[in-house]
Structures are given as structure tokens and as C-alpha cells.
Design an enzyme around this catalytic site. Sequence first.
Site, short mmCIF file in Angstrom:
data_model
loop_
_atom_site.label_atom_id
_atom_site.label_comp_id
_atom_site.label_asym_id
_atom_site.label_seq_id
_atom_site.Cartn_x
_atom_site.Cartn_y
_atom_site.Cartn_z
N VAL A 33 -19.27 -19.76 -8.37
CA VAL A 33 -18.31 -19.30 -7.76
C VAL A 33 -18.08 -17.76 -8.19
O VAL A 33 -18.00 -16.98 -7.39
CB VAL A 33 -16.77 -19.80 -7.41
CG1 VAL A 33 -15.83 -20.04 -8.77
CG2 VAL A 33 -16.18 -19.45 -6.35
N ASP A 34 -18.18 -17.66 -9.36
CA ASP A 34 -18.10 -16.20 -9.87
C ASP A 34 -18.98 -15.14 -9.14
O ASP A 34 -18.78 -14.21 -8.86
CB ASP A 34 -18.08 -16.24 -11.44
CG ASP A 34 -17.80 -15.08 -12.18
OD1 ASP A 34 -16.90 -13.99 -11.52
OD2 ASP A 34 -17.99 -14.73 -13.23
N SER A 121 -13.08 -24.54 -13.74
CA SER A 121 -13.62 -24.99 -15.07
C SER A 121 -14.53 -26.30 -14.70
O SER A 121 -14.90 -27.09 -15.42
CB SER A 121 -12.50 -25.48 -15.95
OG SER A 121 -12.25 -24.49 -16.66
N THR A 122 -14.53 -26.77 -13.31
CA THR A 122 -15.54 -27.99 -12.97
C THR A 122 -16.81 -27.82 -12.97
O THR A 122 -17.86 -28.77 -12.66
CB THR A 122 -14.79 -28.85 -11.97
OG1 THR A 122 -15.18 -27.97 -10.72
CG2 THR A 122 -13.39 -29.18 -12.14
N TYR A 125 -18.51 -25.36 -16.81
CA TYR A 125 -17.35 -25.56 -18.14
C TYR A 125 -17.10 -27.13 -18.31
O TYR A 125 -16.41 -27.54 -18.94
CB TYR A 125 -16.19 -24.66 -17.69
CG TYR A 125 -16.36 -23.13 -18.03
CD1 TYR A 125 -17.62 -22.72 -18.24
CD2 TYR A 125 -15.16 -22.38 -18.05
CE1 TYR A 125 -17.90 -21.40 -18.57
CE2 TYR A 125 -15.42 -21.12 -18.03
CZ TYR A 125 -16.57 -20.33 -18.51
OH TYR A 125 -16.82 -18.99 -18.74
#
Length: 173
Positions: A33-34, A121-122, A125
Amino acid sequence: MLNIELIQGDITKIKADAIVNAANTSLMGGGGVDGAIHRAGGPAILEDCRKIVARQGKCKTGEAVITTAGNLPAKYVIHTVGPVYNSGKPKELELLRSAYLNSLKLAAENEVHTIAFPNISTGIYRFPKDKAAEIALSTVKEFLAFDKVVEKVIFVCFDDENYGLYNRLLAGE
């Protein structure tokens, strides 16, 4: 009634006052997403991130910063850094909660009425999706119960698994 909406799709297409970016500590863009937010928003987001890093250094895990949204249909991007999941220690759970809470606090401080979150975080990460969904929803519900600025929270799930988890948790309210 808390105003929480669930959507399956691409967060870069969401019209909201702010969208949240699951960033890394460098704020320089990355994968998932980043990377998608940086690509779709254009160079203005990276330029703002560089100014933040020059001023304060990296963005620590659990913290949040705000930038322009560049070419995105939102006004702002709130960048937050979720924890890398290793063993499920209480600190990891608390850092994920802080990522959501600090994003919401920053939204309220900037008069953001609608905010869209990805599943923080899913991805790489490795935070278990079920635990992450429970933390996200409980943190948002607690915040909305007391805050009067943020009127609507949209959870934008990219994949079927996260969408199903959020859908079940929201249905079981």
C-alpha cells in the site's frame, strides 16, 4: 451508532479527507500500500515526507505524520508505521493500536471528518490478519465514542481474507 464503513478495493481511489498509509520508518515509499500511495499520489507526497524526515528524523513504529495527498482524491495522507510481527508480544499489539490511535488523533487535530485505513501490518510485516482486525476495530470504536471531529472511518480491504474478517467482526457487534 458509530459510522464505520467497510470497502473492498484500492485505497488510492477513495474520496476521503485523509487516507492512511501503512508506511515504513523512512517514509520514502516502499512496497504494498505504501508504494501504491506514493505512485498514485505523485512526487508531492515524497517531497513532504522528505521535509518531515529532515525536521524530525524517521517516523517511529506506532507514530503518525501527515502530508499532502498530491494527486489522490483525498486532502491528506496520514503515514503511520505498524509493527513487524514476530511473536505476538504485548508490545507488538500495543504498537499496532498506537498506529491506529495516533493516526486518528492526527486526523482530529487537522479537522479530518472522513478517514480511510488500509490493513496495517498485515502484509510483509506478517501481523495475523484476525488479531490486526480486532485491534483496528476496537481502537477505532473507542476513539469514535469520544471524538467529535472524525465522523466516519472507512476500512479499505485489498484482499478477500481481510474483507471477510472485518465483515464478520462488524456483523457481530
